[in-house]
Design an enzyme around this catalytic site. Structure first.
Site, PDB file in Angstrom:
ATOM      1  N   ASP A 270      -4.744 -63.275  98.271  1.00  0.00           N
ATOM      2  CA  ASP A 270      -4.820 -63.555  96.849  1.00  0.00           C
ATOM      3  C   ASP A 270      -3.402 -63.828  96.374  1.00  0.00           C
ATOM      4  O   ASP A 270      -2.419 -63.397  97.003  1.00  0.00           O
ATOM      5  CB  ASP A 270      -5.454 -62.369  96.099  1.00  0.00           C
ATOM      6  CG  ASP A 270      -6.077 -62.792  94.783  1.00  0.00           C
ATOM      7  OD1 ASP A 270      -5.726 -63.874  94.272  1.00  0.00           O
ATOM      8  OD2 ASP A 270      -6.922 -62.053  94.257  1.00  0.00           O
ATOM      9  N   TRP A 271      -3.269 -64.527  95.275  1.00  0.00           N
ATOM     10  CA  TRP A 271      -1.956 -65.015  94.858  1.00  0.00           C
ATOM     11  C   TRP A 271      -1.029 -63.843  94.538  1.00  0.00           C
ATOM     12  O   TRP A 271      -1.239 -63.109  93.574  1.00  0.00           O
ATOM     13  CB  TRP A 271      -2.118 -65.951  93.667  1.00  0.00           C
ATOM     14  CG  TRP A 271      -2.230 -67.397  94.039  1.00  0.00           C
ATOM     15  CD1 TRP A 271      -1.493 -68.417  93.519  1.00  0.00           C
ATOM     16  CD2 TRP A 271      -3.117 -68.007  94.992  1.00  0.00           C
ATOM     17  NE1 TRP A 271      -1.856 -69.616  94.097  1.00  0.00           N
ATOM     18  CE2 TRP A 271      -2.850 -69.394  95.013  1.00  0.00           C
ATOM     19  CE3 TRP A 271      -4.094 -67.511  95.849  1.00  0.00           C
ATOM     20  CZ2 TRP A 271      -3.522 -70.285  95.839  1.00  0.00           C
ATOM     21  CZ3 TRP A 271      -4.776 -68.396  96.673  1.00  0.00           C
ATOM     22  CH2 TRP A 271      -4.488 -69.762  96.669  1.00  0.00           C
TER      23      TRP A 271
END
Length: 885
Positions: A270-271
């Site tokens: 995930d970012w």
């Protein structure tokens, strides 16, 4: 038959009568596109990786920007783009803050909470097809979705992005969706792996789950999707799981996902989820997103040179990334009509696919109709007569609530309001009058708006109140504070109900809400967040052009505190313990006899259905045998409609705690008035099994099992019993100091220890460390903390949308200092702040004494070595943005 479409004999008939609807063309993707998948390019990727330098291989392990993968031009490896989803394409145009706005126009389908209520595998497959086609048209290699985290608690701010509280429903719909998208030669990203059930403190919280609960509740949907659909990527979650960050979780990523389930694709963060890049690489995480500014690439190369990282691990990761890129390039070549060895050109801005958007808009209407759930319909209030004088009330009639906020927010191609569509529908015969009732943004108290609504309602034949949750109530980045509607809306509904008995409440919300007025309203229609065509779907349902056929994929409890997880939801900023174990959603309510507003699987229709003739294929089966069963269902009413037949299994005499019943199969069956059909189900051995913590494997216990066929969890129409025969498992009295509990609502530490999980004390918040969040430092760091945050907020700037502005602030406050530095020094720096401000903020943090509050005791668990490690990491954070490899 494409995977994801099951039992062609029960494929839906056209769901609409009297309304012409366009359906997605069957040739959206050619067979050539369907054959494109990363594993096809494995050997070619291996050859390319053998030609790469260490610097090139390391550079592949993080993005080249916020949304793109690193190219290697000398080897003709192009830059490819990934984009947000999951209920619509959100391709960033590059001018937004953190990528949350200014995206291309795209079809906004109903959110996952709505699509989950469809219980329709074929529908999800076709939604996936439509989204994949838009991705291909926009040169997007993969879309970030579906999200299939289990809805542990209704207050999770991101529940609108998830399908269900049940792992079987979530897994079945995910398989269909993924196969639909990937038929286009476009990848998906199955997320968030794993146990990301809250937004609060999601980057630092340690989620503690015993293995049985993990295997029976939180992992099965991922397992089904991986085994049966092979998504191109799986996205690791931000949180820790049992003490280890998901981005560094070797057991989760390498042993379970890859070895046990056979996952072939990329694991992407995930970012901003990466913590230690080298540890993450060893633990199976291939791609860090977004770009690290070259810092982590240098760390990987240094680790290889120092022999801390085996180059074979880096080579394996590089091959996975390259085969993903080659698959995306092959689809791009197909788009561009290239053949032979011609290299496709990287596409920037593309022509808007108007014909595709028009077709998908019509299909989005169908999806919204099939996802709506009729919760209540006393005295036949619905459907409304064509010539009725209708009072339409509620701010959402003018400013619709049709999707959630956050990274999934779609720039809808078309959007109509319920007021516009209702007036068009009534133009020939009926009449529609409108009263606002509440402000659609704030829903602030306003007695004058209620008085006006009561006056309008009293003069009408029937009233429709379009109510629900304002956008500020649910979003990525923060959780809901309670399960109530705004008081203005509750008071409005009660006041209107007192003035007009012919009343419909149409709810627009992403997750369950409390309904103190439920006994006052004869008809309630749950629309969830119906996407860009939600207004047209509402009118189709209100006037009977379509028949409601959705079923709740989650329980609507009377109040949030009725959930077994309530006392343990987001209770500590560093730790959440899943003490409820298997008591998630309906499993808790039906096992312990707790009343609910509306049960799991509930949904009414304008027609009626008769269940009959349940026949089991055997009266006795072995532990490794499947059970087949048949039954008939008939449409005994006047509408063409669909019924979701649900199959539950009950272990009659279990030696361990098991929920009273669990969903094991379902089928959505479309029937014309008077039509009868026989349908069949096959229950595999897993349908009878529980996860045995002694053998660490699935076990089917000999004994009697009830087979329950129903229209909902609590509406069981047919039942029978099967005996399973075989050997009993061996027990180990030395497994734990105490025996696992036979029944429970909340597990004690001793009981969790008996389940194989020791609960440590949560990490201390003091002294400050590299894992301290920006919000904690701002609130408790004295003048240093307040100064830090003041500089940061000024550097961030502001955006006009108040919901996006709150989301940006909450997301930044949630960042640990380490992730903040990574974001600022990487590609995100283009939208956050210049480097010198980053260094200033980090210096302020380093200067802060990080002392405890008065009356608190500083934890002694962090020794000098840990503090020296923090200082080392802080120094790395302040390193130049780009480092030569």
């Amino acid at each position: 038959m494409p995977s994801g479409q099951r039992n062609a004999a029960v494929a839906p008939a056209e769901a609409f009568t009297g309304v012409a609807m366009r359906v997605m063309p069957s040739n959206t993707a050619s067979p050539t596109a369907e054959a494109i998948r990363p594993s096809v390019y494995h050997e070619q990727a291996q050859m390319l990786v053998r030609r790469m330098t260490l610097k090139e291989k390391a550079s592949l392990c993080s993005g080249s920007g916020f949304w793109t993968l690193e190219p290697i031009e000398r080897l003709s490896i192009s830059k490819v783009l990934i984009a947000d989803g999951p209920h619509g394409l959100r391709k960033d145009c590059g001018a937004s803050h953190l990528g949350l706005s200014d995206s291309v126009r795209a079809t906004c389908f109903p959110t996952a909470s709505a699509l989950g209520a469809s219980w329709d595998r074929e529908l999800l497959y076709k939604v996936g097809q439509a989204l994949g086609a838009e991705c291909a048209a926009q040169d997007v290699a993969a879309i970030l979705g579906p999200g299939i985290n289990i809805k542990r608690h209704p207050l999770c701010g991101r529940n609108f992005e998830y399908f269900s509280e049940d792992p079987f429903v979530s897994g079945e719909l995910a398989v269909a969706f993924i196969n639909g998208v990937q038929q286009n030669g476009v990848g998906t990203s199955l997320k968030h792996f794993a146990c990301n059930q809250q937004e609060k403190d999601r980057l630092v919280v340690d989620t503690l789950v015993d293995e049985r609960t993990l295997r029976e509740i939180y992992l099965p949907a991922f397992e089904s999707a991986v085994r049966r659909a092979q998504p191109w990527t799986v996205m690791c979650a931000y949180n820790r799981l049992n003490g280890v960050h998901c981005s560094e979780h070797n057991w989760l990523n390498n042993r379970v996902l890859r070895s046990e389930w056979g996952f072939e694709g990329l694991i992407v963060t995930d970012w901003g989820a990466i913590v230690d890049r080298v540890t993450g690489l060893i633990s199976g995480v291939d791609l860090e997103m977004p770009a690290s500014g070259g810092y982590n690439d240098q760390r990987i190369a240094s680790a290889v040179r120092s022999r801390m990282l085996n180059v074979a691990v880096l080579d394996t990761t590089a091959v996975r990334i390259i085969q993903f890129t080659l698959a995306a390039m092959a689809r791009r070549s197909l788009q561009q009509g290239l053949t032979g060895s011609a290299a496709p050109k990287s596409v920037g801005a593309v022509q808007e696919p108007l014909a595709l958007l028009e077709a998908n808009d019509a299909f989005a209407r169908r999806a919204a109709v099939q996802s709506a759930v009729l919760l209540k319909n006393e005295a036949g209030v619905l459907p409304i007569a064509r010539n009725a004088r209708v009072a339409l009330i509620g701010g959402f009639a003018e400013q619709p609530r049709y999707q959630g906020s956050g990274s999934s927010k779609v720039n809808a191609y078309r959007l109509e309001t319920p007021l516009e569509v209702m007036r068009d529908a009534a133009a020939c015969a009926g009449e529609v009058v409108y009263a606002q009732g509440f402000d659609p943004v704030s829903a602030a108290p306003d007695s004058a708006l209620i008085s006006e609504a009561v006056r309008v309602a009293a003069a009408a034949d029937v009233v429709v109140v379009v109510a629900g949750l304002p956008p500020a109530f649910e979003s990525e980045g923060f959780d809901r504070e309670h399960m109530r509607l705004p008081e203005q809306i509750n008071e409005l509904i009660s006041a209107v109900a007192a003035a007009q008995r012919n009343m419909v409440v149409a709810l627009c919300n992403g997750a369950p809400v409390e309904m103190p007025w439920v006994q006052e309203c004869p008809a309630i229609l749950e629309l969830y967040l119906g996407g860009q065509a939600g207004a047209r779907a509402l009118v189709d349902l209100l006037y009977g052009h379509a028949c409601p056929c959705g079923k709740l994929a989650e329980t609507f409890a009377v109040r949030a505190s009725d959930h077994a997880s309530h006392a343990h939801f987001a209770a500590h900023p560093r730790q959440v313990v899943y003490r409820e174990g298997l008591n998630v959603g309906y499993r808790h309510f039906v096992t312990h006899g707790i009343d609910v507003l509306f049960p799991f699987g509930h949904g009414l229709s304008y027609t009626t259905f008769a269940y009959a003739d349940l026949v089991l294929g055997a009266t006795e089966i072995g532990q490794q045998e499947s059970l087949t069963l048949t039954m008939t269902i008939a449409n005994t009413g006047a509408f063409t409609a669909a019924e979701v037949v649900q199959v539950y299994v009950r272990d009659v005499v279990a030696s361990v705690f098991r929920p009273e019943r669990e969903l094991r199969e379902f089928e959505k069956v479309w029937l014309e008035p008077g039509e009868k059909r026989q349908i069949s189900f096959t229950l595999l051995p897993r349908a009878f099994a529980f996860f045995d913590i002694i053998s660490h494997d699935w076990y089917v216990e000999p004994g009697a099992y009830d087979i329950l066929i129903g229209s909902s969890l609590l509406d069981i129409r047919l039942s029978s019993q099967i005996d399973v025969v075989g050997a009993k498992r061996e027990t180990n009295p030395n497994l734990a100091p105490a025996a696992p509990p036979r029944s429970y609502v909340a597990l004690t530490n001793a009981q969790m220890d008996a389940m194989g999980l020791s609960v440590p004390p949560p990490d201390p918040l003091r002294p400050f460390s590299i894992r301290t969040t920006i919000g904690e430092f701002a609130d408790h760091g004295g003048v240093f903390g307040s100064g830090f945050f003041a500089i940061l907020r000024k550097a961030m700037g502001t955006v006009e949308d108040p919901i996006e502005e709150r989301l940006r602030v909450e997301m930044v406050r949630a960042l640990p200092l380490q992730q903040f530095a990574n974001f600022a020094n990487g590609n995100a720096g283009r939208v956050v702040m210049p480097d010198f401000i980053v260094y200033l903020l980090l210096c302020l943090f380093k200067c802060s004494p990080g002392q405890t509050r008065e009356g608190e005791v500083t934890s002694s668990s962090r020794g000098m070595a840990a503090q020296r490690e923090d200082q080392r990491l802080l120094s790395h954070c302040c390193a130049p943005a780009r480092v030569s490899l």
